[in-house]
Write a protein that holds these residues in place. Sequence first.
Motif, PDB file in Angstrom:
ATOM      1  N   LYS A 261     -41.991  54.210  28.715  1.00  0.00           N
ATOM      2  CA  LYS A 261     -41.080  55.348  28.618  1.00  0.00           C
ATOM      3  C   LYS A 261     -40.746  55.919  29.998  1.00  0.00           C
ATOM      4  N   GLU A 266     -32.364  52.587  33.330  1.00  0.00           N
ATOM      5  CA  GLU A 266     -31.351  53.649  33.294  1.00  0.00           C
ATOM      6  C   GLU A 266     -32.051  55.001  33.372  1.00  0.00           C
ATOM      7  N   ARG A 269     -32.350  57.732  30.583  1.00  0.00           N
ATOM      8  CA  ARG A 269     -33.080  57.368  29.370  1.00  0.00           C
ATOM      9  C   ARG A 269     -34.591  57.525  29.526  1.00  0.00           C
TER      10      ARG A 269
END
Length: 285
Positions: A261, A266, A269
């Motif tokens: 995560k 990107e 995100r």
Amino acid sequence: MCSPEVQENTGDLIEGSKFRWKKGELIGHGAIGKVYMGLNFETGEMMAVKQVDLGEHFGPQAAEELKAMDQEIHIFSMISHPNLVRYYGMEKTSTQFFIFLEYVSGGSIATMLRKFGAFSEQMVSNFTAQIVDGLHYLHSQSICHRDIKAANILYSNDGVVKLADFGTAKKIADVMNMSTGLKSLVGTPYMMAPEVIRQTGHGPPADIWSLACVIWEMATTKHPFTQYTDRMVAMYNIAHAKAPPNPPETLSEIAQDFVRKCMIIEAPRRASTKQLLEHPFIGEG
């Protein structure tokens, strides 16, 4: 802490109008600056004292380091958090520049890794939770650290982790607008997020990427791009990567999910610090 008159280091007590302090042993150094132990003779508190001597050969490198110290003072004047190194004050004379900071007894995470090897996952979780807490505070103040790495994270003997070295940190008006974000190439090559290397504009997500690299170091003693021994080659491959590297297999699935995560190519995100604080890898603690 105020600014007393500074004397040349002779080992004598340095007297000021409101407090007295004495310089101790050398504990570190930068490109031109040095870091000493210091003792506040009124409170009995130990300090870390950053010092730059402004000699007659003061050149561009020294000027750049002084600029970084000024930036660090500017950031320190705006922040206060248990997981950030405390700032006590500064003083500048015609010959010397000092920053007085909290002395953190355990040294850096990088030093701990060299001495003891990779950390247990429980220890990685504990340290990560504190790092994220400090980053969450910084990001809530619209401040990007921009050089998160094991060498810039200190550890006290009572188990408290503190972010240090704010010489490259910046406060920006709209950190989520990547088109107007910070565009300078700063940080440590193997820890830089792709957008930092590409110089397309970056903000807090760049710190999140670097956080994942620190987790990698704590779990394995190595950064995630060890296959590239040349820094320029590493930076090129990070900047042009189509997908992030797989997390260390030694980590549990929950820990690997946390890293994934953080290491999304990107930047928008990537998880925010608020989301990370709720992640089971550190949230349950």
